[in-house]
Write an enzyme that holds these catalytic residues in place. Structure first.
Site, PDB file in Angstrom:
ATOM      1  N   ASP A  83     155.950  -7.946  -9.826  1.00  0.00           N
ATOM      2  CA  ASP A  83     156.848  -9.067 -10.111  1.00  0.00           C
ATOM      3  C   ASP A  83     157.286  -8.927 -11.565  1.00  0.00           C
ATOM      4  O   ASP A  83     156.573  -9.317 -12.486  1.00  0.00           O
ATOM      5  CB  ASP A  83     156.149 -10.400  -9.855  1.00  0.00           C
ATOM      6  CG  ASP A  83     157.079 -11.593 -10.121  1.00  0.00           C
ATOM      7  OD1 ASP A  83     158.101 -11.405 -10.812  1.00  0.00           O
ATOM      8  OD2 ASP A  83     156.775 -12.705  -9.642  1.00  0.00           O
ATOM      9  N   LYS A  97     165.434 -13.176 -13.900  1.00  0.00           N
ATOM     10  CA  LYS A  97     165.752 -13.773 -15.202  1.00  0.00           C
ATOM     11  C   LYS A  97     166.768 -13.021 -16.082  1.00  0.00           C
ATOM     12  O   LYS A  97     167.924 -13.406 -16.162  1.00  0.00           O
ATOM     13  CB  LYS A  97     164.462 -14.017 -15.976  1.00  0.00           C
ATOM     14  CG  LYS A  97     163.610 -15.118 -15.331  1.00  0.00           C
ATOM     15  CD  LYS A  97     162.522 -15.602 -16.241  1.00  0.00           C
ATOM     16  CE  LYS A  97     161.886 -16.882 -15.747  1.00  0.00           C
ATOM     17  NZ  LYS A  97     160.893 -16.739 -14.668  1.00  0.00           N
ATOM     18  N   PHE A 148     152.266 -16.466 -11.556  1.00  0.00           N
ATOM     19  CA  PHE A 148     153.415 -17.286 -11.173  1.00  0.00           C
ATOM     20  C   PHE A 148     154.438 -16.414 -10.459  1.00  0.00           C
ATOM     21  O   PHE A 148     154.872 -15.398 -10.995  1.00  0.00           O
ATOM     22  CB  PHE A 148     154.065 -17.943 -12.398  1.00  0.00           C
ATOM     23  CG  PHE A 148     155.193 -18.867 -12.016  1.00  0.00           C
ATOM     24  CD1 PHE A 148     154.932 -20.156 -11.561  1.00  0.00           C
ATOM     25  CD2 PHE A 148     156.512 -18.445 -12.060  1.00  0.00           C
ATOM     26  CE1 PHE A 148     155.962 -21.008 -11.176  1.00  0.00           C
ATOM     27  CE2 PHE A 148     157.553 -19.292 -11.675  1.00  0.00           C
ATOM     28  CZ  PHE A 148     157.277 -20.575 -11.235  1.00  0.00           C
TER      29      PHE A 148
HETATM   30  C1  LIG Z   1     160.505 -17.243 -13.440  1.00  0.00           C
HETATM   31  C2  LIG Z   1     159.642 -16.421 -12.564  1.00  0.00           C
HETATM   32  C3  LIG Z   1     159.741 -16.481 -11.169  1.00  0.00           C
HETATM   33  C4  LIG Z   1     160.640 -17.463 -10.461  1.00  0.00           C
HETATM   34  O1  LIG Z   1     161.990 -17.255 -10.757  1.00  0.00           O
HETATM   35  P1  LIG Z   1     163.058 -18.422 -10.414  1.00  0.00           P
HETATM   36  O2  LIG Z   1     164.385 -17.759 -10.713  1.00  0.00           O
HETATM   37  O3  LIG Z   1     162.748 -19.578 -11.281  1.00  0.00           O
HETATM   38  O4  LIG Z   1     162.909 -18.736  -8.981  1.00  0.00           O
HETATM   39  C5  LIG Z   1     158.927 -15.640 -10.428  1.00  0.00           C
HETATM   40  N1  LIG Z   1     158.085 -14.780 -11.013  1.00  0.00           N
HETATM   41  C6  LIG Z   1     157.973 -14.681 -12.350  1.00  0.00           C
HETATM   42  C7  LIG Z   1     157.041 -13.676 -12.948  1.00  0.00           C
HETATM   43  C8  LIG Z   1     158.744 -15.506 -13.173  1.00  0.00           C
HETATM   44  O5  LIG Z   1     158.602 -15.448 -14.500  1.00  0.00           O
END
Ligand SMILES: *Cc1c(COP(=O)(O)O)cnc(C)c1O
Length: 396
Positions: free
Chosen positions: A222, A251, A137
């Site tokens: 990421d 986050k 994700f």
């Molecule tokens: C939550 C998340 C995203 C997206 O972040 P948003 O602030 O919701 O756009 C991307 N990569 C990872 C691994 C995430 O957990």
């Protein structure tokens, strides 16, 4: 009708259908506790999806944000300000590597910046495609979505203009086969968050580093969910002693204020030239002040150690519960999934809520815990004591 039901009805009529209607309307919070609009108290074990690092109403966060909003709330990128400089310097120190920072407002935007760097890097070096992991994700905007390996959320919005090749997560041989001299970048989570808090086999991230170094592809970590103390390290990749080319954050960084960061280490930090990218709100002074308060408090209060300690207590406590619904637990630090034997996570989430705990039905068979880093051992014990009863209620 309760206040909750009334607000949920109004939400249902006013908002688009993309979130469904969430189960609780929250009114306020303090530490690891939140209260709904009817005055019911919950122990918050999800922290706004690994965001509320310092819990709710933390004095350091309140003070930093209040002071900054009263002093200067916004500059745009036509002007610079001290908070963003302090934050970028702090992030570089924590990464322990030469690096350059771009500040955005969210995770998906941090990944969009990384993607644009990868595209430009690829054009300069004659490299075309990206590699990412199945079930990974990376966000919901179209660039990040094209890297996201979950078919149910991507397919109806494709095809995408980027050539992204997906590999099974955790399989170093598959990664090696997929990454050739034509690959511009590999995007990987150090542990897959949304897929169910799924850690890779030992050594996978190190193998990814070696594969990228051998071919010249950029390794993008990421760390939007995994960093800022979540696993007991500032960055999850530091546990592997791997240095990525790009790290993306969001986050937990702002403790609840919106902020994202794309950090280029070494050459990747030099790819963007003037005019290549930008964001009006990105790096705004209030979010930067919040992030500085988060990082400062984690360090001052030893919250990395707390994440390790309370995380182990929670993980061992869940593993020790004997119940037919519970298969086990995975994850590290304060980032865990209780894994079920059958797809009843929605029932577990509802039973937990009924018992006064907010958890997240992440996958049909996985319940996520990502509490504030300030959670205490006694809070964790209260949950562990209640867990058998929650499972019993969810099994009924
Ligand atoms: C939550 C998340 C995203 C997206 O972040 P948003 O602030 O919701 O756009 C991307 N990569 C990872 C691994 C995430 O957990």
């Amino acid at each position: 009708m309760t206040g909750n039901d009334e607000l949920r009805d109004r939400f249902a009529s006013a908002f688009m259908h993309n979130y469904g209607v969430p189960p609780v309307a929250l009114a306020r919070g303090e530490g690891c506790a939140v209260w709904d609009v009817d005055g019911r108290r919950y122990l918050d074990l999800i922290g706004g999806i690994a965001v509320s690092s310092l819990g709710h109403g933390h004095p350091a966060l309140v003070e930093a944000v209040s002071r900054q909003v009263a002093t200067l709330a916004h500059t745009s990128n036509l002007f610079l300000h001290e908070q963003e400089v302090l934050l970028a310097e702090r992030l570089r120190t924590l990464l322990r590597e030469p690096a350059r920072v771009f500040l955005a407002n969210s995770g998906t935007e941090a990944n969009e910046a990384a993607l644009k760097i990868a595209i430009k890097y690829g054009r300069t070096h004659g490299r075309g495609y990206m590699v990412a992991a199945e079930n990974g994700f990376h966000g919901r905007t179209l660039g990040a979505l094209s890297l996201t390996g979950k078919q149910s959320i991507r397919d109806q919005f494709g095809p995408f203009p980027l050539d992204v090749r997906f590999v099974p997560y955790g399989d170093a041989d598959a990664l090696k086969n997929a990454v050739t001299d034509d690959c511009a970048a590999v995007f990987l989570e150090p542990t897959q968050g949304e897929a169910g808090v799924v850690p890779p086999p030992e050594g996978y991230f190190r193998a990814a580093r070696e594969i990228c170094s051998a071919t010249g592809a950029l390794l993008v970590a990421d760390e939007i969910q995994s960093a800022i103390g979540r696993t007991g390290h500032w960055f999850a990749h530091q546990a592997e002693e791997v240095v990525p080319d790009i790290v993306t954050l969001a986050k937990g960084l702002g403790g609840g204020m919106p902020i994202g960061a794309c950090i280029g280490l070494g050459e990747a930090g030099e790819v963007f030239a003037k005019g290549d990218h930008g964001s009006t709100f990105g790096g705004n002074p209030v979010s930067c002040a919040a992030a500085l308060a988060v990082l400062g408090t984690i360090e001052r209060d030893g919250l990395l150690g707390n994440a390790v300690r309370v995380g182990a207590l929670l993980s061992e406590g869940i593993a020790a519960v004997r119940h037919p619904l519970l298969k086990g637990v995975r994850g590290r630090g304060l980032w865990l999934a209780a894994v079920l034997t059958v797809p009843r996570s929605a029932q577990v989430q509802a039973a937990a809520q009924e018992a006064g705990f907010l958890v997240n039905a992440l996958q049909p068979d996985a319940v996520r815990l990502a509490p504030p880093l300030v959670i205490t051992e006694s809070d964790a014990r209260v949950f562990l004591d209640a867990l058998p009863g929650i499972l019993e209620a969810a099994d009924a």
